[in-house]
Design an enzyme around this catalytic site. Structure first.
Site, PDB file in Angstrom:
ATOM      1  N   GLU A  53       0.790  -1.228   0.000  1.00  0.00           N
ATOM      2  CA  GLU A  53       0.000   0.000   0.000  1.00  0.00           C
ATOM      3  C   GLU A  53       0.824   1.282   0.000  1.00  0.00           C
ATOM      4  OE1 GLU A  53      -2.908  -0.083   3.122  1.00  0.00           O
ATOM      5  OE2 GLU A  53      -3.938  -1.818   2.288  1.00  0.00           O
TER       6      GLU A  53
ATOM      7  N   GLU B  97      -5.576  -8.421   0.533  1.00  0.00           N
ATOM      8  CA  GLU B  97      -6.150  -8.094   1.846  1.00  0.00           C
ATOM      9  C   GLU B  97      -7.615  -7.749   1.688  1.00  0.00           C
ATOM     10  OE1 GLU B  97      -4.437  -5.121   4.483  1.00  0.00           O
ATOM     11  OE2 GLU B  97      -2.426  -5.761   3.899  1.00  0.00           O
TER      12      GLU B  97
HETATM   13  C1  BGP Z   1      -4.249  -2.183   5.605  1.00  0.00           C
HETATM   14  C2  BGP Z   1      -2.884  -2.609   6.093  1.00  0.00           C
HETATM   15  C3  BGP Z   1      -2.906  -3.714   7.099  1.00  0.00           C
HETATM   16  C4  BGP Z   1      -4.073  -3.704   8.057  1.00  0.00           C
HETATM   17  C5  BGP Z   1      -5.384  -3.291   7.410  1.00  0.00           C
HETATM   18  C6  BGP Z   1      -6.473  -2.958   8.383  1.00  0.00           C
HETATM   19  O1  BGP Z   1      -4.209  -0.864   5.146  1.00  0.00           O
HETATM   20  O2  BGP Z   1      -2.110  -3.045   4.991  1.00  0.00           O
HETATM   21  O3  BGP Z   1      -1.657  -3.738   7.720  1.00  0.00           O
HETATM   22  O4  BGP Z   1      -3.779  -3.133   9.235  1.00  0.00           O
HETATM   23  O5  BGP Z   1      -5.232  -2.165   6.582  1.00  0.00           O
HETATM   24  O6  BGP Z   1      -6.300  -1.643   8.846  1.00  0.00           O
HETATM   25  P1  BGP Z   1      -6.387  -1.242  10.368  1.00  0.00           P
HETATM   26  O7  BGP Z   1      -5.571  -2.257  11.098  1.00  0.00           O
HETATM   27  O8  BGP Z   1      -5.795   0.130  10.460  1.00  0.00           O
HETATM   28  O9  BGP Z   1      -7.826  -1.271  10.698  1.00  0.00           O
END
Ligand code: BGP
Length: 447
Positions: free
Chosen positions: A157, A354
Site C-alpha cells: 500500500e 487483503e
Molecule cells: C491495511 C494494512 C494492514 C491492516 C489493514 C487494516 O491498510 O495493509 O496492515 O492493518 O489495513 O487496517 P487497520 O488495522 O488500520 O484497521
C-alpha cells in the site's frame, strides 16, 4: 452457510495475510533495529488506542511454529506475510525457517518485502537513498528465499503510506504537505522498480507483484466541481500508483496538473497485481478547512474525516452500512474494482491480498457471524467478477489472527484466530472453520 453462488477455479489460492510489525513482537531480539513505527509508538503513545505498542503483538516471532500448525489445520494453501527489514540479515534466518515450515505444510509462501516498518536510521521515504538501501535488502532476501517463495510483493500500500505519512500526518513521519507527499511517493515507486529488477536478476522462481490499496471512487454530488473532485481522488489515490506500477510512468494529465516532473528509470513489469480492498470512497467538492481524522476508538459516533480545502472531501455514502470504526461495508465495490482493473489492464493477473473486517470482540469470542457475512459477501463479489472474466488468482483474508492494528492498538480485531491479550493463547473463531469449509467445496484447496 456457504452460498451456492460461490464458484472458484481449482487452482485458486486461499489463505490469510499478516504483517511483521503487527504480529511478531520481539522488537529487540537478535539485533533487530528500531523502525519508524517503534519510535512513533514510543514518542506518541497518546495517538494510539490504549497506548498500545507492537510489543508483544502476537509473539509470533517465538510462536511461529504453532501459527504454521494453525494454517495447516485450517487447510489454507497460501499465506502472505511480510519480512521485517529492521531484522536485517539475521532476520532472514527466521524467514528461512518460516518459509520451510510453510512448504512442509503444502502452503504457498507469499512474501511482502516492505510493510511500513522502515528502519529508523533511514529517516523517511523522502530520503533518496532509501530505494537503493531497500534494493540491497531485497537482493539478500531474494538469494535466501528465492527458491521457495511463490509470490513476491515489493511494497504494501504505497498510496496509504503516503496518504497517512505525508498528507494526513496521522502515521510517521507525520508530515502534512502535498508536494512532499508526491516526492516521497516517487521514492517508493523507484524502490518498487529497483526491487523488481533485483528479484529478476537474482533469478527468483516466484511471481513478482505489489499490494496496492485500491478503492472505487464514487462521486457524491451532481455538480461539475463534485465530478472534478472525484476525478482528482481517483487520479491520485488509484491511478497514480497503478500507472506507475503497470506502465512505469505517472498518468500524464495528472502529472502535468501538479507540474510533477519525476520519471521512473528502468521500469519493470509485474506478473500480478495485489489488491487490498476495504471500502469505496465517496467524494465531493469541499470548501471546508483541511482536516483529517481517523476513528481509532471503535465508537461509531466518532466520524472519520478527510477534507482538502478547495479540493475535496470524503463523505458518507447515502446507503452506508458501516463498521464500528466508520468504514463502509460495500462488497459491490470489490466486484466493480476487479472489473475496472481488468478493463484498464486486460489479462493482468489479480490477487486479493487483503480484505477483512475489524470488530470489537471479547478475547474469548468464538462466534463472529459479522465476519462470516462480510467475507462471504466479498467472496460472492469475486465470484461474480471471475464469471465476467476478471483473472483473480486468490483471496488472502486480513488477518490470520488478531493483531496490532496500528493507530487502533489491539481493540480492533481482524483474526480468524482470537489472541488472548494476556496469555496470547490462539483460539479459532467460527469464521476459521467456516472459511475452511468454503474452500473445501472448491477443488483448489487441500481438504
Ligand atoms: C491495511 C494494512 C494492514 C491492516 C489493514 C487494516 O491498510 O495493509 O496492515 O492493518 O489495513 O487496517 P487497520 O488495522 O488500520 O484497521
Amino acid at each position: 452457510m456457504t452460498s451456492p453462488s460461490l464458484s472458484f477455479p481449482p487452482d485458486f489460492f486461499w489463505g490469510c495475510a499478516t504483517a511483521a510489525l503487527q504480529i511478531e513482537g520481539s522488537t529487540e531480539a537478535d539485533g533487530r533495529e528500531p523502525s519508524i513505527w517503534d519510535d512513533f509508538c514510543r514518542n506518541h503513545p497518546e495517538r494510539i488506542h490504549g497506548r498500545a505498542t507492537p510489543e508483544p503483538a502476537c509473539d509470533h516471532y517465538r510462536r511461529w511454529q504453532e501459527d504454521l500448525d494453525w494454517i495447516g489445520k485450517l487447510g489454507h494453501n497460501a499465506y502472505r506475510f511480510s519480512l521485517s527489514w529492521p531484522r536485517g540479515v539475521r532476520g532472514l534466518d527466521f524467514y528461512d525457517r518460516l518459509v520451510d515450515g510453510l512448504c512442509a505444510r503444502g502452503v504457498a509462501p507469499m512474501a511482502t518485502l516492505y510493510h511500513w516498518d522502515l528502519p529508523s536510521r533511514l529517516g523517511s521515504w523522502e530520503n533518496p537513498a532509501v530505494p537503493e538501501a531497500f534494493a540491497e535488502y531485497v537482493e539478500l532476501a531474494a538469494r535466501r528465499l528465492g527458491d521457495r517463495v511463490t509470490h513476491w510483493m515489493t511494497l504494501n500500500e504505497p498510496a496509504w503510506s503516503i496518504m497517512n505519512g505525508f498528507v494526513t500526518g496521522l502515521h510517521p513521519p507525520c508530515v502534512q504537505n502535498l508536494d512532499r507527499a508526491f516526492q516521497a511517493g516517487h521514492q517508493l515507486m523507484r524502490a518498487h522498480h529497483l526491487a523488481l529488477a533485483r528479484l529478476r536478476s537474482a533469478g527468483v522462481r516466484g511471481k513478482l507483484g505489489i499490494a496496492l490499496n485500491l478503492s472505487p471512487v464514487r462521486c457524491a454530488g451532481t455538480s461539475a466541481k463534485d465530478r472534478r473532485a472525484a476525478r482528482w481522488a481517483d487520479d491520485y489515490l488509484n491511478r497514480w500508483f497503478l500507472e506507475a506500477v503497470v506502465h512505469g510512468r505517472y498518468p500524464q494529465a495528472a502529472a502535468r496538473r501538479l507540474r510533477f516532473e519525476q520519471v521512473l528509470d528502468n521500469p519493470q513489469p509485474v506478473d500480478f497485481l495485489g489488491v487490498n480492498y476495504y471500502y469505496p470512497k465517496w467524494v465531493a467538492h469541499s470548501q471546508r478547512p483541511t482536516q483529517f481524522h481517523l476513528n481509532t476508538s471503535g465508537q461509531s459516533q466518532e466520524k472519520c474525516q478527510f477534507s482538502l480545502q478547495g479540493r475535496l472531501q470524503f463523505v458518507d455514502s447515502p446507503r452506508a452500512e458501516k463498521t464500528e470504526w466508520d468504514w463502509e461495508i460495500d462488497p459491490q465495490g470489490l466486484e466493480d474494482l476487479l472489473l475496472d482493473l481488468n478493463r484498464s489492464y486486460p489479462g493482468l493477473p489479480l490477487m486479493v491480498t487483503e480484505n477483512g473486517i475489524g470488530l470489537r470482540e471479547d478475547p474469548s469470542c468464538q462466534d463472529d457471524p459479522q465476519r462470516i457475512a462480510f467475507v462471504e459477501a466479498h467472496l460472492q463479489a469475486i465470484s461474480r467478477a471471475l464469471a465476467q472474466g476478471a483473472p483473480v488468482k486468490g483471496y488472502l483474508m486480513w488477518a490470520l489472527m488478531d493483531n496490532f492494528s496500528w493507530l487502533n492498538g489491539y481493540q480492533k480485531r481482524y483474526g480468524l484466530l482470537a489472541i488472548h491479550p494476556e496469555t496470547l493463547e490462539r483460539r479459532p473463531k467460527a469464521s476459521a472453520e467456516w472459511y475452511r469449509r468454503v474452500f473445501q467445496t472448491s477443488a483448489g484447496s487441500k481438504s
